[in-house]
Design a protein around this motif. Structure first.
Motif, mmCIF file in Angstrom:
data_model
loop_
_atom_site.group_PDB
_atom_site.id
_atom_site.type_symbol
_atom_site.label_atom_id
_atom_site.label_comp_id
_atom_site.label_asym_id
_atom_site.label_seq_id
_atom_site.Cartn_x
_atom_site.Cartn_y
_atom_site.Cartn_z
ATOM 1 N N VAL A 12 29.134 0.371 -28.339
ATOM 2 C CA VAL A 12 29.616 -0.635 -27.392
ATOM 3 C C VAL A 12 28.641 -0.648 -26.221
ATOM 4 O O VAL A 12 28.400 0.373 -25.588
ATOM 5 N N VAL A 13 28.077 -1.828 -25.954
ATOM 6 C CA VAL A 13 27.109 -1.964 -24.868
ATOM 7 C C VAL A 13 27.803 -2.594 -23.675
ATOM 8 O O VAL A 13 28.276 -3.724 -23.741
ATOM 9 N N GLY A 14 27.893 -1.851 -22.589
ATOM 10 C CA GLY A 14 28.562 -2.318 -21.383
ATOM 11 C C GLY A 14 29.887 -1.610 -21.222
ATOM 12 O O GLY A 14 30.462 -1.093 -22.182
ATOM 13 N N GLY A 15 30.366 -1.583 -19.987
ATOM 14 C CA GLY A 15 31.607 -0.871 -19.707
ATOM 15 C C GLY A 15 32.624 -1.708 -18.975
ATOM 16 O O GLY A 15 33.420 -1.178 -18.204
ATOM 17 N N GLY A 16 32.623 -3.010 -19.212
ATOM 18 C CA GLY A 16 33.622 -3.879 -18.598
ATOM 19 C C GLY A 16 34.930 -3.847 -19.377
ATOM 20 O O GLY A 16 35.087 -3.084 -20.339
ATOM 21 N N ASN A 17 35.873 -4.677 -18.968
ATOM 22 C CA ASN A 17 37.198 -4.704 -19.599
ATOM 23 C C ASN A 17 37.125 -4.924 -21.101
ATOM 24 O O ASN A 17 37.727 -4.176 -21.874
ATOM 25 N N ALA A 18 36.415 -5.954 -21.547
ATOM 26 C CA ALA A 18 36.360 -6.269 -22.975
ATOM 27 C C ALA A 18 35.678 -5.151 -23.751
ATOM 28 O O ALA A 18 36.129 -4.769 -24.833
ATOM 29 N N ALA A 19 34.605 -4.613 -23.197
ATOM 30 C CA ALA A 19 33.882 -3.536 -23.879
ATOM 31 C C ALA A 19 34.756 -2.300 -24.039
ATOM 32 O O ALA A 19 34.799 -1.689 -25.115
ATOM 33 N N LEU A 20 35.454 -1.928 -22.984
ATOM 34 C CA LEU A 20 36.297 -0.739 -23.069
ATOM 35 C C LEU A 20 37.492 -0.954 -23.984
ATOM 36 O O LEU A 20 37.903 -0.035 -24.699
ATOM 37 N N CYS A 21 38.037 -2.170 -24.006
ATOM 38 C CA CYS A 21 39.120 -2.473 -24.953
ATOM 39 C C CYS A 21 38.617 -2.340 -26.390
ATOM 40 O O CYS A 21 39.304 -1.797 -27.258
ATOM 41 N N ALA A 22 37.398 -2.836 -26.651
ATOM 42 C CA ALA A 22 36.813 -2.718 -27.988
ATOM 43 C C ALA A 22 36.602 -1.252 -28.356
ATOM 44 O O ALA A 22 36.888 -0.838 -29.482
ATOM 45 N N ALA A 23 36.099 -0.477 -27.407
ATOM 46 C CA ALA A 23 35.853 0.937 -27.661
ATOM 47 C C ALA A 23 37.155 1.689 -27.959
ATOM 48 O O ALA A 23 37.218 2.492 -28.893
ATOM 49 N N LEU A 36 27.630 2.558 -24.025
ATOM 50 C CA LEU A 36 26.437 2.612 -23.180
ATOM 51 C C LEU A 36 26.645 1.716 -21.969
ATOM 52 O O LEU A 36 26.974 0.544 -22.115
ATOM 53 N N GLU A 37 26.463 2.265 -20.798
ATOM 54 C CA GLU A 37 26.600 1.508 -19.551
ATOM 55 C C GLU A 37 25.367 1.771 -18.710
ATOM 56 O O GLU A 37 25.044 2.926 -18.410
ATOM 57 N N ALA A 38 24.667 0.714 -18.335
ATOM 58 C CA ALA A 38 23.422 0.860 -17.582
ATOM 59 C C ALA A 38 23.638 0.792 -16.072
ATOM 60 O O ALA A 38 22.764 1.202 -15.317
ATOM 61 N N ALA A 39 24.774 0.287 -15.640
ATOM 62 C CA ALA A 39 24.998 0.096 -14.209
ATOM 63 C C ALA A 39 25.121 1.434 -13.486
ATOM 64 O O ALA A 39 25.650 2.402 -14.034
ATOM 65 N N PRO A 40 24.661 1.483 -12.246
ATOM 66 C CA PRO A 40 24.900 2.678 -11.430
ATOM 67 C C PRO A 40 26.408 2.910 -11.276
ATOM 68 O O PRO A 40 27.203 1.970 -11.394
ATOM 69 N N LYS A 41 26.812 4.127 -11.015
ATOM 70 C CA LYS A 41 28.234 4.476 -10.967
ATOM 71 C C LYS A 41 29.051 3.520 -10.101
ATOM 72 O O LYS A 41 30.142 3.100 -10.487
ATOM 73 N N PHE A 42 28.553 3.136 -8.958
ATOM 74 C CA PHE A 42 29.296 2.261 -8.044
ATOM 75 C C PHE A 42 29.609 0.905 -8.674
ATOM 76 O O PHE A 42 30.642 0.308 -8.392
ATOM 77 N N TYR A 43 28.732 0.405 -9.534
ATOM 78 C CA TYR A 43 28.896 -0.935 -10.110
ATOM 79 C C TYR A 43 29.496 -0.933 -11.509
ATOM 80 O O TYR A 43 29.637 -1.987 -12.122
ATOM 81 N N ARG A 44 29.843 0.206 -12.041
ATOM 82 C CA ARG A 44 30.386 0.257 -13.395
ATOM 83 C C ARG A 44 31.740 -0.444 -13.481
ATOM 84 O O ARG A 44 32.484 -0.495 -12.530
ATOM 85 N N GLY A 45 32.026 -0.979 -14.643
ATOM 86 C CA GLY A 45 33.317 -1.624 -14.874
ATOM 87 C C GLY A 45 33.228 -3.123 -15.009
ATOM 88 O O GLY A 45 34.228 -3.787 -15.232
ATOM 89 N N GLY A 46 32.035 -3.692 -14.892
ATOM 90 C CA GLY A 46 31.885 -5.140 -15.042
ATOM 91 C C GLY A 46 32.748 -5.899 -14.053
ATOM 92 O O GLY A 46 32.937 -5.483 -12.915
ATOM 93 N N ASN A 47 33.314 -7.002 -14.506
ATOM 94 C CA ASN A 47 34.140 -7.847 -13.634
ATOM 95 C C ASN A 47 35.471 -7.207 -13.264
ATOM 96 O O ASN A 47 36.158 -7.686 -12.368
#
Length: 80
Positions: A12-23, A36-47
């Motif tokens: 799963v690429v990205g750590g937003g709502n849809a990605a985490l639901c898929a995971a 896999l999440e590329a965003a710095p810790k402060f910006y993680r979680g997408g929208n």
């Protein structure tokens, strides 16, 4: 760090709502999952960072959530 020599069933690429639901869904189905999440810790979680005041759909009150969202005439609940 993750052992990248290990094989995963689902990537799963990205750590937003849809990605985490898929995971979560894949893991519950028995798959080994790597997120896999590329965003710095402060910006993680997408929208999801911007949806902190949205209501959760639920059937009854819990320790954290108030009562259910009333159904509209159509019998459906809109989420967005």
């Amino acid at each position: 760090m993750v052992d990248l020599t290990k094989k995963f069933d689902v990537l799963v690429v990205g750590g937003g709502n849809a990605a985490l639901c898929a995971a979560i869904s894949a893991r519950r189905a028995g798959a080994s999952v790597l997120v896999l999440e590329a965003a710095p810790k402060f910006y993680r979680g997408g929208n999801s960072r911007h949806t902190r005041n949205m209501r959760c759909a639920h059937d009854s009150a819990t320790e954290t959530l108030t009562g259910p969202i009333p159904r509209r005439n159509s019998g459906t609940i809109c989420s967005g």
